[in-house]
Write an enzyme that holds these catalytic residues in place. Sequence first.
Site, PDB file in Angstrom:
ATOM      1  N   SER A  41     -10.688  22.522  61.989  1.00 38.08           N
ATOM      2  CA  SER A  41     -12.068  22.622  62.446  1.00 38.08           C
ATOM      3  C   SER A  41     -12.270  21.809  63.726  1.00 38.08           C
ATOM      4  O   SER A  41     -11.660  22.100  64.749  1.00 38.08           O
ATOM      5  CB  SER A  41     -13.011  22.165  61.316  1.00 38.08           C
ATOM      6  OG  SER A  41     -14.353  22.457  61.619  1.00 38.08           O
ATOM      7  N   ASP A  56     -15.033  32.912  57.571  1.00 41.02           N
ATOM      8  CA  ASP A  56     -15.540  31.599  57.973  1.00 41.02           C
ATOM      9  C   ASP A  56     -16.967  31.722  58.500  1.00 41.02           C
ATOM     10  O   ASP A  56     -17.221  32.437  59.466  1.00 41.02           O
ATOM     11  CB  ASP A  56     -14.623  31.015  59.059  1.00 41.02           C
ATOM     12  CG  ASP A  56     -14.841  29.527  59.290  1.00 41.02           C
ATOM     13  OD1 ASP A  56     -15.973  29.052  59.056  1.00 41.02           O
ATOM     14  OD2 ASP A  56     -13.885  28.848  59.702  1.00 41.02           O
ATOM     15  N   HIS A  59     -14.255  28.533  55.393  1.00 36.91           N
ATOM     16  CA  HIS A  59     -13.969  27.376  56.244  1.00 36.91           C
ATOM     17  C   HIS A  59     -13.164  26.344  55.452  1.00 36.91           C
ATOM     18  O   HIS A  59     -13.698  25.316  55.008  1.00 36.91           O
ATOM     19  CB  HIS A  59     -15.268  26.769  56.777  1.00 36.91           C
ATOM     20  CG  HIS A  59     -15.054  25.828  57.931  1.00 36.91           C
ATOM     21  ND1 HIS A  59     -14.512  26.235  59.131  1.00 36.91           N
ATOM     22  CD2 HIS A  59     -15.294  24.497  58.069  1.00 36.91           C
ATOM     23  CE1 HIS A  59     -14.446  25.201  59.962  1.00 36.91           C
ATOM     24  NE2 HIS A  59     -14.899  24.132  59.331  1.00 36.91           N
TER      25      HIS A  59
END
Length: 254
Positions: free
Chosen positions: A146, A200, A232
């Site tokens: 991320s 996601d 995610h």
Amino acid sequence: MKLMVFVKPIALLAVTLSGTILFILLSHRNQSSTSGEPDSMARSFILWLHGLGDSGPANEPIKNLFTSPEFRNTIWSFPSAPSNPVTCNYGAVMPSWFDIHEIPVTADSPKDERSLLKAVQNVHKMIDKEIAAGTNPNNVFVCGFSQGGALTLASVLLYPKTLGGGAVFSGWVPFNASRTEQFPPEAKRTPILWSHGMADRTVLFEAGQAGPPFVEQVGVTCEFKAYPKLEHSINNEELRYLESWIKARLQSSS
């Protein structure tokens, strides 16, 4: 609330990652090799950069998944981001490498290059320290999830040497197109592995999908892997592939 939009994915990540680690640890428990052959693998270094709101120690179990003999001489580092106010969470202070202006992150989200470049400098110091300790730059790998994945991309492409590789998980391009003019020729030879879940909702798949063409146009080699139904988080399939991807690029001491 926008704050809750991001807090929830962080919690999901912790649960998903913990479950992934437990599953792989159990399945690999009896697969470690204890060969008596001379060790020909040179020292290597894997730097893991966590996501927003997470910590380095929480991700340390990842290293136990890399059971191949090629990782006997691997040094792992799991640093924690400093606590900073984050714009997308109404200025709430939390572990953050650089500022993020909006969630979900899209391909066109605004970039905060000032705070990004400060974080890049800190990552470069970590890499410099390891190379000074004797690790060949070709055996240095930077990986991140991320926000840590976005920082990984910027860090390896702005580093003045060719590294073993950079692995981006559920990340995005955190700099503007003009920044590519500052990529050193050596950095453009560092290969990139980019993995992203198609479900996601925090860093949209479009943001990840836009990354490889963006860096490939300046000569960077980037392998993109899409994972259907993955939200995610990181799954065991991604980590297994990462192990094989790094293993194929590790250089021996001979």
